[in-house]
Design a protein around this motif. Structure first.
Motif, PDB file in Angstrom:
ATOM      1  N   VAL B  13      17.572  15.920  21.823  1.00 43.37           N
ATOM      2  CA  VAL B  13      17.300  17.494  21.694  1.00 43.37           C
ATOM      3  C   VAL B  13      16.243  17.404  22.096  1.00 43.37           C
ATOM      4  O   VAL B  13      14.815  16.672  22.517  1.00 43.37           O
ATOM      5  CB  VAL B  13      17.211  16.945  20.084  1.00 43.37           C
ATOM      6  N   ARG B  16      13.183  20.610  20.343  1.00 44.42           N
ATOM      7  CA  ARG B  16      13.011  20.604  18.562  1.00 44.42           C
ATOM      8  C   ARG B  16      13.105  21.610  18.421  1.00 44.42           C
ATOM      9  O   ARG B  16      13.182  22.191  16.444  1.00 44.42           O
ATOM     10  CB  ARG B  16      12.251  19.621  18.122  1.00 44.42           C
ATOM     11  N   LEU B  19      15.781  24.128  18.464  1.00 43.51           N
ATOM     12  CA  LEU B  19      17.028  22.874  16.727  1.00 43.51           C
ATOM     13  C   LEU B  19      16.725  24.053  15.868  1.00 43.51           C
ATOM     14  O   LEU B  19      17.964  23.848  15.153  1.00 43.51           O
ATOM     15  CB  LEU B  19      17.248  22.183  17.692  1.00 43.51           C
ATOM     16  N   LEU B  22      17.557  27.146  15.194  1.00 45.64           N
ATOM     17  CA  LEU B  22      18.676  27.424  15.022  1.00 45.64           C
ATOM     18  C   LEU B  22      19.242  26.717  13.844  1.00 45.64           C
ATOM     19  O   LEU B  22      20.458  27.526  12.613  1.00 45.64           O
ATOM     20  CB  LEU B  22      20.136  26.757  15.804  1.00 45.64           C
ATOM     21  N   ILE B  23      18.805  25.940  13.176  1.00 46.26           N
ATOM     22  CA  ILE B  23      19.160  25.321  11.386  1.00 46.26           C
ATOM     23  C   ILE B  23      18.899  26.295  11.025  1.00 46.26           C
ATOM     24  O   ILE B  23      19.984  26.810   9.443  1.00 46.26           O
ATOM     25  CB  ILE B  23      18.646  24.354  11.538  1.00 46.26           C
ATOM     26  N   THR B  63      29.699  33.003  17.613  1.00 47.93           N
ATOM     27  CA  THR B  63      29.191  31.844  17.814  1.00 47.93           C
ATOM     28  C   THR B  63      29.336  31.752  19.052  1.00 47.93           C
ATOM     29  O   THR B  63      28.646  30.244  19.634  1.00 47.93           O
ATOM     30  CB  THR B  63      30.592  31.447  17.796  1.00 47.93           C
ATOM     31  N   GLY B  66      25.882  31.656  19.873  1.00 49.68           N
ATOM     32  CA  GLY B  66      24.857  30.244  18.666  1.00 49.68           C
ATOM     33  C   GLY B  66      25.134  28.701  20.093  1.00 49.68           C
ATOM     34  O   GLY B  66      24.555  28.371  19.958  1.00 49.68           O
ATOM     35  N   LEU B  67      26.562  28.745  20.640  1.00 52.19           N
ATOM     36  CA  LEU B  67      26.487  27.678  21.349  1.00 52.19           C
ATOM     37  C   LEU B  67      25.860  27.124  22.388  1.00 52.19           C
ATOM     38  O   LEU B  67      24.869  26.682  22.888  1.00 52.19           O
ATOM     39  CB  LEU B  67      27.814  27.665  21.279  1.00 52.19           C
ATOM     40  N   LEU B  70      22.275  26.296  21.050  1.00 53.66           N
ATOM     41  CA  LEU B  70      22.552  24.701  20.885  1.00 53.66           C
ATOM     42  C   LEU B  70      22.673  24.125  22.360  1.00 53.66           C
ATOM     43  O   LEU B  70      21.959  23.319  22.219  1.00 53.66           O
ATOM     44  CB  LEU B  70      23.987  24.886  20.248  1.00 53.66           C
ATOM     45  N   ALA B  73      18.709  23.978  23.016  1.00 49.82           N
ATOM     46  CA  ALA B  73      18.492  22.648  22.599  1.00 49.82           C
ATOM     47  C   ALA B  73      18.369  22.194  23.114  1.00 49.82           C
ATOM     48  O   ALA B  73      17.584  20.973  23.571  1.00 49.82           O
ATOM     49  CB  ALA B  73      18.718  23.143  21.169  1.00 49.82           C
ATOM     50  N   LEU B  74      19.638  21.227  23.439  1.00 48.50           N
ATOM     51  CA  LEU B  74      19.934  19.839  24.074  1.00 48.50           C
ATOM     52  C   LEU B  74      18.964  19.252  25.721  1.00 48.50           C
ATOM     53  O   LEU B  74      19.205  20.429  26.270  1.00 48.50           O
ATOM     54  CB  LEU B  74      21.264  19.554  24.221  1.00 48.50           C
ATOM     55  N   SER B  83      16.909  25.075  30.052  1.00 42.96           N
ATOM     56  CA  SER B  83      17.435  25.574  29.129  1.00 42.96           C
ATOM     57  C   SER B  83      16.782  26.783  28.697  1.00 42.96           C
ATOM     58  O   SER B  83      16.905  27.343  27.861  1.00 42.96           O
ATOM     59  CB  SER B  83      17.119  24.727  28.443  1.00 42.96           C
TER      60      SER B  83
END
Lengths: 255, 398
Positions: B13, B16, B19, B22-23, B63, B66-67, B70, B73-74, B83
């Protein structure tokens, strides 16, 4: 800071400060318990009013409810706020520091009364939205000052502590927190004073507080109620502020 | 810093903060309603979850966004800057979709409902909006873009919001119907709110700036002055408003010409007096510390050049103290916008009138019609004055 003032006048100033604080506390307690004794005075001041003394609840009850609201929300704010401030200043959470700092700065531009109003659709009327609004709002100065306070600890001091073989938790408890304490308490002071004010408006969303007679007086055009509520809540705020001032001075270093 | 970057390249990640956001957004959307549908404006309605409210393509779009977030975030396959750029750009469609989906759902839900039925925004709508702002703040902090690019992003976000409000998209929402009912009144209260703030700030500056200068020139006055002004900052605003009513009412009665000017127990007069009292401390304190921050050597040099004290004040001290003085102005402007809400309780008007009227009628949308614009006003004023503070610094210190 007051290095130019020699010792004796400084002691005298401290004694005068003690006397003033003591007198204000006595006045606060006396007015809370004995407001009913002042009925003739209010009757004389406001001859047009049929009922110049708020009687729907005792002022002691209102005062305790007000202090309760502020105490509960401030306790949560301090625990969560200091924990958050500690987290973002440790290596594990440092990545979150800029975000949390700007959140605390932006959040404080939100008017407290608006935050209270927005809590109503989330939590309904009564005690709950007031506690939520006070807690959320009170968090921000605590977080901000915890980060700022820990930031003032000189890197060389930390280096020296590490060099002495202290563990990370020892450094935190014995070096960082004591050095940051004055600034953290200043943050708690700001948060508590704002919350005393916002709890007063809490009576518009149905939470019992010293604002209840004040708002009832404004709505019902009864100036005596307004003065009774305003005097008590004003005194409460001043006394609390002076107590915090004292606490802050207690944790001051090198003064 | 180098250590953190090295560490980041090995972690899966890369961001963070993103992330976590997002969570939080996913958890919020799973548990809390996106909208509420109620039979009329006063009862609380039934919750409508995100997946019930959105059409298939909207859910698909959400979606995808969101992807993309995500992915941002990686730490792989994109690098740090790419990013952050992806995250920043993804906030724009997210912002647009949040508003569009709400308006679109309201249109669909109200087609065959009774005219009194209302659709209002739920917690998930606010969470998505909030998360959007936080992702943008995080990405902007990481990218350290120049002023021009930040302004460009800000304008793009603003254009999206304006486009959503300009058309009929959001018109069926409960809060917008409340706005339509109150349109003229809303503008009146906006103007009133701004006039109260301006009416307090002008006298506060006229009195506060010389007082700050006085505190600097006569250091012995300083502590006394500051502690007197601090008392006003400590007192709850509603208590000060309340305590001013009785004396002002008496004054208005005793001197009828004052009453003719509109000075009486309730209304604008006690509100403005109280706001001035609240504004004095930050202005005086910042004027003092701005002037105190001017280096002694600079003053010495100015004197050595033969400048008179008046010239030193206007050409050296005030320009150098300006950023700090303007910071004081920022603090009191934001504070006054907030305190004016409370002034509605003593009949001074402003957005607080909607809030307290709404609380009295249990009409949540009326409450929001007062609260949301007040918050926007405060945040915008804060942003604008921060910009002014930055511009008032010498070019090499910005």
């Amino acid at each position: 800071m007051n290095g130019t003032i020699p010792g004796v006048p400084r002691l005298r100033a401290a004694a005068a400060g003690n006397l003033r604080l003591g007198a204000l506390i006595v006045l606060l307690v006396a007015l809370t318990l004995g407001m009913a004794q002042l009925e003739p005075l209010f009757r004389a001041l406001f001859p047009d009013l049929g009922n110049p003394l708020y009687r729907r609840d005792s002022f002691l009850n209102l005062m305790l409810a007000h202090i309760g609201l502020v105490l509960v929300s401030s306790l949560i704010s301090v625990v969560v706020g200091v924990a958050a401030g500690l987290f973002v200043t440790r290596p594990a959470g440092r990545e979150f520091e800029p975000m949390v700092s700007s959140l605390a700065a932006i959040g404080q531009t939100f008017p407290p009364a608006a935050v209270l109003a927005i809590a109503v659709p989330l939590a309904g009327f009564g005690f709950a939205p007031t506690i939520i609004a006070l807690t959320l709002y009170g968090l921000l100065p605590v977080i901000q000052n915890t980060i700022a306070g820990l930031g003032t600890v000189p890197a060389t001091t930390l280096e020296a502590a590490r060099g002495n073989g202290m563990s990370a938790s020892q450094i935190l408890m014995r070096v960082e927190l004591p050095l940051a304490m004055q600034v953290i308490i200043a943050g708690v002071r700001i948060s508590v004073i704002i919350n005393i004010g916002t709890a007063t408006i809490g009576s518009t969303v149905g939470a019992k507080s010293l604002g209840t007679p004040l708002i009832a007086g404004l709505v019902g055009n009864n100036l005596a109620y307004v003065i009774q509520g305003a005097l008590l809540v004003g005194l409460l705020a001043i006394v609390t502020d002076l107590l915090f001032e004292r606490l802050e001075r207690h944790y001051a270093f090198g003064d | 810093m180098a250590l953190a970057m090295h560490d980041g390249s090995r972690r899966m990640v890369g961001n963070r903060v993103l992330l976590t956001l997002l969570i939080a957004a996913v958890a919020g959307a799973a548990l809390l309603p996106f909208a509420n549908l109620s039979p009329n404006r006063l009862v609380s309605g039934q919750p409508v979850m995100l997946w019930q409210a959105l059409s298939a393509w909207q859910l698909g779009g959400l979606t995808l966004i969101g992807l993309a977030l995500l992915l941002a975030a990686l730490s792989q396959p994109l690098g740090g800057r790419a990013s952050s750029r992806l995250a920043l750009i993804a906030t724009l469609p997210l912002l647009a979709l949040d508003f569009y989906a709400l308006g679109d759902y309201a249109h669909r839900a109200l087609v065959d409902a009774s005219p009194a039925a209302r659709v209002s925004q739920g917690a998930t709508f606010w969470i998505l909006l909030f998360v959007c702002a936080l992702i943008a703040i995080d990405a902007l902090q990481r990218l350290r873009l120049g002023l021009a690019r930040r302004a460009l992003y800000g304008l793009a976000a603003l254009a999206i919001v304006i486009a959503c409000f300009a058309g009929e998209l959001l018109a069926p929402l409960s809060i917008m119907r409340e706005f339509a009912n109150q349109r003229d009144n809303f503008l009146d209260q906006l103007v009133r709110h701004l006039l109260l703030v301006a009416g307090a700030l002008v006298p506060a500056l006229v009195v506060g700036l010389p007082l700050g200068l006085l505190a600097r020139r006569r250091e012995r006055l300083r502590n006394g002055l500051f502690s007197v002004l601090n008392v006003f900052q400590t007192l709850p605003s509603i208590a000060v408003f309340g305590l001013l009513i009785a004396p002002l009412a008496a004054l208005g009665k005793a001197l009828p010409w004052l009453g003719d000017l509109g000075i009486g127990g309730i209304g604008a007069a006690p509100a403005i007096i109280a706001l001035v009292l609240y504004s004095l401390l930050p202005i005086v304190r910042n004027t003092y510390s701005g002037l105190a921050g001017v280096p002694g050597a600079t003053l010495e040099a100015a004197r050595g050049m033969g400048m008179t004290p008046r010239q030193i004040l206007w050409r050296v001290e005030i320009p150098l103290a300006l950023p700090v003085i303007l910071s004081g102005l920022r603090i009191v402007t934001v504070q006054a916008i907030g305190l004016t809400v409370v002034a509605a309780l003593i009949g001074a008007g402003g957005f607080g009138a909607f809030i307290f009227q709404g609380l009295g009628q249990y009409a949540i949308d009326l409450v929001l019609l007062g609260a949301v614009p007040t918050i926007v006003l405060a945040v915008v004023a804060d942003f604008a004055l921060r910009l002014l503070v930055a511009l008032s610094r010498p070019a090499d210190a910005r």
